[in-house]
Motif scaffolding. Sequence first.
Motif, short mmCIF file in Angstrom:
data_model
loop_
_atom_site.label_atom_id
_atom_site.label_comp_id
_atom_site.label_asym_id
_atom_site.label_seq_id
_atom_site.Cartn_x
_atom_site.Cartn_y
_atom_site.Cartn_z
N MET A 146 -5.91 2.54 -6.27
CA MET A 146 -5.38 1.17 -6.89
C MET A 146 -4.10 0.88 -5.87
SD MET A 146 -3.61 0.53 -10.60
CE MET A 146 -5.22 0.55 -11.57
N VAL A 147 -4.17 -0.30 -5.62
CA VAL A 147 -2.91 -1.14 -4.64
C VAL A 147 -2.00 -1.56 -5.58
CG1 VAL A 147 -2.28 -2.58 -2.72
CG2 VAL A 147 -4.64 -1.33 -2.75
N GLY A 148 -0.59 -1.18 -5.56
CA GLY A 148 0.31 -1.59 -6.54
C GLY A 148 -0.11 -1.12 -7.98
N ILE A 170 -4.81 -7.85 -14.79
CA ILE A 170 -5.36 -7.39 -13.53
C ILE A 170 -4.73 -6.39 -12.60
CG2 ILE A 170 -6.22 -8.60 -11.33
CD1 ILE A 170 -6.36 -11.28 -12.85
N SER A 171 -5.84 -5.42 -12.18
CA SER A 171 -5.41 -4.45 -11.23
C SER A 171 -6.33 -4.75 -9.59
CB SER A 171 -5.61 -3.12 -11.56
OG SER A 171 -4.75 -3.17 -12.81
N TYR A 172 -5.66 -4.10 -8.68
CA TYR A 172 -6.07 -4.44 -7.44
C TYR A 172 -6.71 -3.02 -6.83
CZ TYR A 172 -5.64 -6.78 -2.81
OH TYR A 172 -5.82 -7.20 -1.58
N PHE A 173 -7.85 -3.06 -6.27
CA PHE A 173 -8.53 -1.55 -5.80
C PHE A 173 -9.03 -1.82 -4.38
CE2 PHE A 173 -9.04 -2.03 -10.59
CZ PHE A 173 -8.58 -0.81 -10.81
N ILE A 174 -8.91 -0.65 -3.89
CA ILE A 174 -9.82 -0.54 -2.58
C ILE A 174 -10.84 0.27 -3.02
CG2 ILE A 174 -10.28 0.94 -0.26
CD1 ILE A 174 -6.76 0.65 -0.28
N VAL A 175 -11.97 -0.21 -2.64
CA VAL A 175 -13.64 0.42 -3.02
C VAL A 175 -14.19 0.62 -1.81
CG1 VAL A 175 -14.44 -2.05 -3.30
CG2 VAL A 175 -15.58 -0.16 -4.32
N ASP A 176 -14.73 1.57 -1.81
CA ASP A 176 -15.89 2.11 -0.57
C ASP A 176 -17.15 1.36 -0.80
OD1 ASP A 176 -17.38 3.34 1.21
OD2 ASP A 176 -16.61 5.47 0.68
N MET A 177 -17.59 0.66 0.27
CA MET A 177 -18.74 -0.28 0.01
C MET A 177 -19.79 0.61 -0.07
SD MET A 177 -17.56 -3.06 -0.80
CE MET A 177 -19.09 -4.35 -0.69
N SER A 193 -0.04 -10.05 -8.17
CA SER A 193 1.12 -10.36 -7.56
C SER A 193 0.56 -9.68 -6.16
CB SER A 193 2.50 -9.65 -8.01
OG SER A 193 2.21 -8.13 -8.05
N VAL A 194 -0.24 -8.58 -6.11
CA VAL A 194 -0.54 -8.20 -4.85
C VAL A 194 -1.62 -9.03 -4.41
CG1 VAL A 194 -1.88 -6.20 -3.64
CG2 VAL A 194 -0.44 -5.51 -5.57
N ALA A 195 -2.54 -9.69 -5.27
CA ALA A 195 -3.41 -10.61 -4.72
C ALA A 195 -2.67 -11.76 -4.01
CB ALA A 195 -4.55 -11.01 -5.85
N GLY A 238 0.79 -1.19 0.10
CA GLY A 238 -0.21 -0.03 0.07
C GLY A 238 0.76 1.40 -0.07
N THR A 239 0.13 2.48 -0.45
CA THR A 239 0.84 3.60 -0.31
C THR A 239 0.60 4.13 1.27
OG1 THR A 239 -1.45 4.74 -0.95
CG2 THR A 239 0.17 4.24 -2.68
N PRO A 240 1.44 5.32 1.65
CA PRO A 240 1.09 5.52 3.22
C PRO A 240 -0.38 6.10 3.32
CG PRO A 240 3.12 6.63 2.01
CD PRO A 240 2.40 5.69 1.08
N GLU A 241 -0.92 6.66 2.28
CA GLU A 241 -2.40 7.06 2.43
C GLU A 241 -3.24 5.91 2.55
OE1 GLU A 241 -0.30 8.22 0.10
OE2 GLU A 241 -0.18 10.32 0.97
N GLN A 242 -3.05 4.90 1.95
CA GLN A 242 -3.86 3.51 1.92
C GLN A 242 -3.64 2.83 3.36
OE1 GLN A 242 -2.41 1.48 -1.53
NE2 GLN A 242 -3.72 2.64 -3.16
N GLN A 243 -2.11 2.93 3.65
CA GLN A 243 -1.91 2.26 5.09
C GLN A 243 -2.41 2.79 6.07
OE1 GLN A 243 2.43 2.31 4.77
NE2 GLN A 243 2.48 0.45 3.59
N GLU A 244 -2.98 4.25 5.97
CA GLU A 244 -3.76 4.91 7.23
C GLU A 244 -4.95 3.82 7.66
OE1 GLU A 244 -4.50 8.74 6.09
OE2 GLU A 244 -2.36 9.23 6.25
#
Lengths: 366, 393
Positions: free
Chosen positions: B226-228, B185-192, B235-237, B106-112
Amino acid sequence: MNFDLSEEQQVIADLAAQLFGDLATTERVKAAEQGDGIDRELWASIAEAGLLALSLPESAGGSGMGLVELCLVAQQIGRTVAPVPFTSTTVAAMTLAEHGVGTDLLPGVADGSVILASALAETGANDPLAPSVIATRSGDGAVRLVGEKPAVPALPLATAVLVPAMLDGATILALVDLSTATAGVEITPLKTTSRESQGHLTLDVDVPASHVIDDDAALEQLFLRSIAALSAVQLGVGEGSVAMAAEHVSNRQQFGRPLSAFQAVSQRAADAYIFNEAIRSTVYNAAWQLENEPGDKARADTLAAAYWSSEGTEKVVLAAQHLHGGVGADIEYPVHRYFQWGMQNATALGTATSHLVRLGDQLATR
Amino acid sequence: MDISDTPEEAAFRAEARAWLDEHATPRGQSTEEPDLGDHVQRARDWQRTLHEHGWAGLSWPEEFGGRGLPGAFATVFAEEMAGFEETTGSLTVSLGMVAPTLMAHGTPEQQEHIAKMLRGEELWCQLFSEPGAGSDLATLGTRAERDGDVWVVNGQKVWTSLAQFADYGILLARTDPDLPKHTGISYFIVDMNDPGIEIRPLVQMTGQAHFNETFLTDVRIPAENMVGGVGEGWSVARTTLTSERSSIAGGNSGWSVETLIEEARARGRCDDPVVRQQLAAAHCRAEVLKVMGYRIRTATSQGRFPGPEALAMKLGYARHWVASTETAMELLGADATMYDQSEPWQYAFLNQFAIRLGGGTDEVQQNIIGELGLGLPREPSADRGVPWKDLPR
């Protein structure tokens, strides 16, 4: 908590792997099988390397280590199906040292001149903790032993044998001298499936008080250590057979691809791998517990290891044999030895079921 | 080799036990059966309590709010925790899968987000499986298309555990259909809470709707979620999936061999020799898992990556679950046929498929063990190097 081997233990494991890997070649194993069931040159090398003295106390010329170290060597014996009476001799020697009986034999154990046997197997239900040999007092602490013991490993080679017996409703261990022919001690060499040297023992003999371990707990301790050591042999047997099978199915091409690229093949091999890891985990846990924290938990842990090394190794060697196809059926090809060792050891000191019965009794009644 | 507690571990165990005695409910004392929503809320509350008292993230690095202790301390706490009712099982995706992934990728923001998961404030779900992508997850077809600073996502996910309660999800989506399946394939954070997300609970034979179908229609995800990198999703998955397997195998199952023996005793079955053998076999299986755990934690605490034997854990755990809950059904006798959601054994028995199929099926695990444990050549794959859009579906 640290499950890694210590540096000292790793040195022992590496030394044993190298020694057995170099010396217990298929040709030498065959030669021993055609002789009296022991590779004496290998036995002398083990003694010279100090492996027979590992678990003897320092006072008896040993290294003062314990069951974990003994199992590290036993594992390599299984891995190379090496014909030497290592577990039989060293486990019995631990008992003698602990109880101060027959200590004059211990220097000979360390230098390889003394081979020891333990007569644990029983006729009928094969319950080593319910010995059928009857001991009666014959004055001054001496006992008279009467009875028979089947399938005693290393008996035809042994200098002395530890015999469990019933005395006044409790168990004892009696050390019977075999170094000279004695009236009332009869040894019949047996032919076994694994070609391990074994004998049938018939007794009607007096044993002096100095050679009697009159402690009801000694038999169970000997039994638990013996099944832990045998389980370590089984771990090596399983490892050796799976390694051969993996190599075979990776190289043999059928239908235009390696056999292992068929899931019916790879999944059976994977299950064998899983059994080996189960055995590795439980065996070293059991050896450590027996050595460091003996008691009910160590007993249960040891029975669990014995269960896996019976149930699991049977499945492992069966899979490895099967995956070799026809080539495995030829006794010039070495894999069958792993099958025969694995199967024989799986029943030698009790079957998977008998270990479960014993463990079930303990769990249900505590 | 030393299996006993070090003095530090022993002191930690005593401290943990004393704290649990004061703050947690001993197993077997609670009689009420909460519904799933209550269960999830209790997990969040318990996680907050753990965090407030310094028992959360024991082996996590300090930079992520953890205590930075060796893995053995987390094992000690879990061993002590096993005697109590409270569980953070509903937070497994958050704590056991998302957090390790964000720590690694994760980026520093994602790691929050990590600190919020540790406090029980955020519950996450996993949007990976699709109706057409199960064991062959990499063939997934949910599309993400770039539109300026956002990715627009359309598709359907399934078997989404606890989606109806989740604040965020981790999502795999296809960003390039012209590439072979793994690379597009890409890996995302999604707000539910995004309006384009529709969740339909799937009621299972346990009676609970643990799983859901999740429909994504024009869901707009900011590019910074996006993560990675683009196309690095697989590879993130892998980090998430590896963590999932170890989370399942190390999970708090709500039952144990001890409770199985208690059940047998309570029902007067302990004198039956066949029952005793089944109990002993269950004990032997549990023993393997326990010692394998020792081996894996030893490797981790010595800075090594656990060997392929760790892969056997999840499969062993699943087989243990299947065999032991079957034993329990035999012990229950005629009661086993009664549909009773408050019967923990029946729930565990019916829930066995979640354990066997989740995180890769038994057979997928066997294939991986064959390849990595024994070095067997892989089965040839027919879709290697083929653009995803050309694969049969």
